[in-house]
Design a protein around this motif. Sequence first.
Motif, short mmCIF file in Angstrom:
data_model
loop_
_atom_site.label_atom_id
_atom_site.label_comp_id
_atom_site.label_asym_id
_atom_site.label_seq_id
_atom_site.Cartn_x
_atom_site.Cartn_y
_atom_site.Cartn_z
N MET A 1 -5.08 -8.94 6.47
CA MET A 1 -3.74 -9.46 6.71
C MET A 1 -2.64 -8.60 6.11
N MET A 2 -2.78 -8.21 4.84
CA MET A 2 -1.68 -7.53 4.15
C MET A 2 -1.29 -6.19 4.80
N PRO A 3 -2.24 -5.35 5.20
CA PRO A 3 -1.82 -4.12 5.88
C PRO A 3 -1.02 -4.41 7.15
N MET A 4 -1.42 -5.44 7.91
CA MET A 4 -0.70 -5.76 9.14
C MET A 4 0.72 -6.22 8.82
N VAL B 1 -0.62 -0.54 -1.28
CA VAL B 1 0.00 -1.11 -2.46
C VAL B 1 0.12 -2.62 -2.33
N ALA B 2 0.60 -3.11 -1.18
CA ALA B 2 0.77 -4.55 -0.98
C ALA B 2 -0.57 -5.27 -1.04
N THR B 3 -1.61 -4.69 -0.45
CA THR B 3 -2.93 -5.33 -0.44
C THR B 3 -3.51 -5.41 -1.85
N LEU B 4 -3.39 -4.32 -2.62
CA LEU B 4 -3.91 -4.32 -3.98
C LEU B 4 -3.21 -5.35 -4.86
N PHE B 5 -1.90 -5.53 -4.64
CA PHE B 5 -1.16 -6.53 -5.41
C PHE B 5 -1.68 -7.94 -5.13
N VAL B 6 -1.86 -8.28 -3.87
CA VAL B 6 -2.36 -9.61 -3.51
C VAL B 6 -3.75 -9.84 -4.10
N ILE C 1 4.99 -17.21 -11.06
CA ILE C 1 6.11 -16.30 -11.35
C ILE C 1 5.86 -14.92 -10.76
N LEU C 2 4.62 -14.45 -10.82
CA LEU C 2 4.31 -13.11 -10.32
C LEU C 2 4.15 -13.07 -8.80
N THR C 3 4.04 -14.23 -8.15
CA THR C 3 3.85 -14.26 -6.70
C THR C 3 4.99 -13.57 -5.94
N PRO C 4 6.28 -13.82 -6.31
CA PRO C 4 7.36 -13.10 -5.60
C PRO C 4 7.68 -11.75 -6.22
N PHE C 5 6.81 -11.24 -7.10
CA PHE C 5 7.07 -9.94 -7.71
C PHE C 5 7.42 -8.94 -6.60
N PRO C 6 8.46 -8.13 -6.78
CA PRO C 6 8.99 -7.33 -5.67
C PRO C 6 8.10 -6.16 -5.25
N ILE C 7 6.99 -6.50 -4.60
CA ILE C 7 6.12 -5.45 -4.09
C ILE C 7 6.64 -4.94 -2.75
N ILE C 8 6.71 -5.82 -1.74
CA ILE C 8 7.27 -5.40 -0.46
C ILE C 8 8.71 -4.93 -0.66
N THR C 9 9.47 -5.67 -1.48
CA THR C 9 10.86 -5.30 -1.74
C THR C 9 10.94 -3.91 -2.37
N SER C 10 10.08 -3.63 -3.33
CA SER C 10 10.06 -2.31 -3.97
C SER C 10 9.74 -1.21 -2.96
N ILE C 11 8.74 -1.47 -2.14
CA ILE C 11 8.33 -0.47 -1.15
C ILE C 11 9.49 -0.18 -0.19
N LEU C 12 10.13 -1.23 0.30
CA LEU C 12 11.26 -1.05 1.21
C LEU C 12 12.41 -0.31 0.50
N ALA C 13 12.69 -0.72 -0.75
CA ALA C 13 13.80 -0.12 -1.50
C ALA C 13 13.53 1.36 -1.80
N ILE C 14 12.34 1.66 -2.28
CA ILE C 14 12.02 3.04 -2.68
C ILE C 14 12.11 3.99 -1.49
N PHE C 15 11.43 3.63 -0.40
CA PHE C 15 11.40 4.54 0.73
C PHE C 15 12.78 4.66 1.38
N THR C 16 13.52 3.56 1.43
CA THR C 16 14.87 3.62 2.00
C THR C 16 15.78 4.47 1.11
N HIS C 17 15.68 4.26 -0.20
CA HIS C 17 16.48 5.02 -1.16
C HIS C 17 16.18 6.52 -1.04
N TYR C 18 14.92 6.87 -0.98
CA TYR C 18 14.53 8.27 -0.92
C TYR C 18 14.89 8.92 0.41
#
Length: 253
Positions: free
Chosen positions: A10-13, A155-160, A177-194
């Motif tokens: 699921m997570m890769p999809m 990264v997203a799959t390993l986090f889950v 508390i850790l469930t909404p940890f910004p994994i997808i958000t981080s990935i989107l932010a990092i790649f968009t920023h770069y």
Amino acid sequence: MNTLYFKLAMMPMVIGMITLVSRKWGNKIGGIIGSMPWVAGPILVFFIVEQGTAFGIRAIPGILTGVVSLVGFCYCYAFLSKYLTWLPTLFISYGAFVAAALLLDSLHLSLWSIYGVAVLSIVAALRYFPLPVAGTPPLERAKTPKFDIPFRMLVATLFVLAITALAKGLGPTWSGILTPFPIITSILAIFTHYLQGSNATITILRGIMIGLVGFTTFLFLQAFFLREFSIPISFLLAFVVNGLINAVAIRVW
């Protein structure tokens, strides 16, 4: 074992879909789509399947605490992206997430209270959210990294896998508390920023913030729906509400 296969499939999809949506329809829509419960929802399901419904329901206030912390992450990253490169911006923003989580956890707020705090924090953050710098030409890297999407998926799959494996030891509060940890958000932010620079990063993070009211309500409703309905019905009802709130939020913000 079946849940393990489901997590791996699921997570890769999910992360691949969000990445492609963002590229096709723009950063704002990608952010809003990315804010929906693609990760938190399945993690909550895994909590219930592996630890029991009572554990899942007790985790919900913690998840809402994590949402407030996620607001802190998004605001901090958007603000700092104007001045810093992605790596220091990321670590300082992670610090903002952890600080907010520790503070709110020490207050021991009720479900209704933390839901109210979450919604108010989202609205306040949107009111004062950093704006793209006018007149700044968009940054376009010559080439997207070769293994961009597979890396995001991994990264997203390993986090889950990590959160659900540690759930019993962490307990419902910190698992939540850790469930909404910004994994997808981080990935989107990092790649968009770069790849595209600060203005595009601010746009995608604002899109995520717009979607957080619906996301927060989706999770809040599970505390009541899961007591009365099966998991599929509970999630379907809350997902419809999530979608309706997002449709309104897009018009408002």
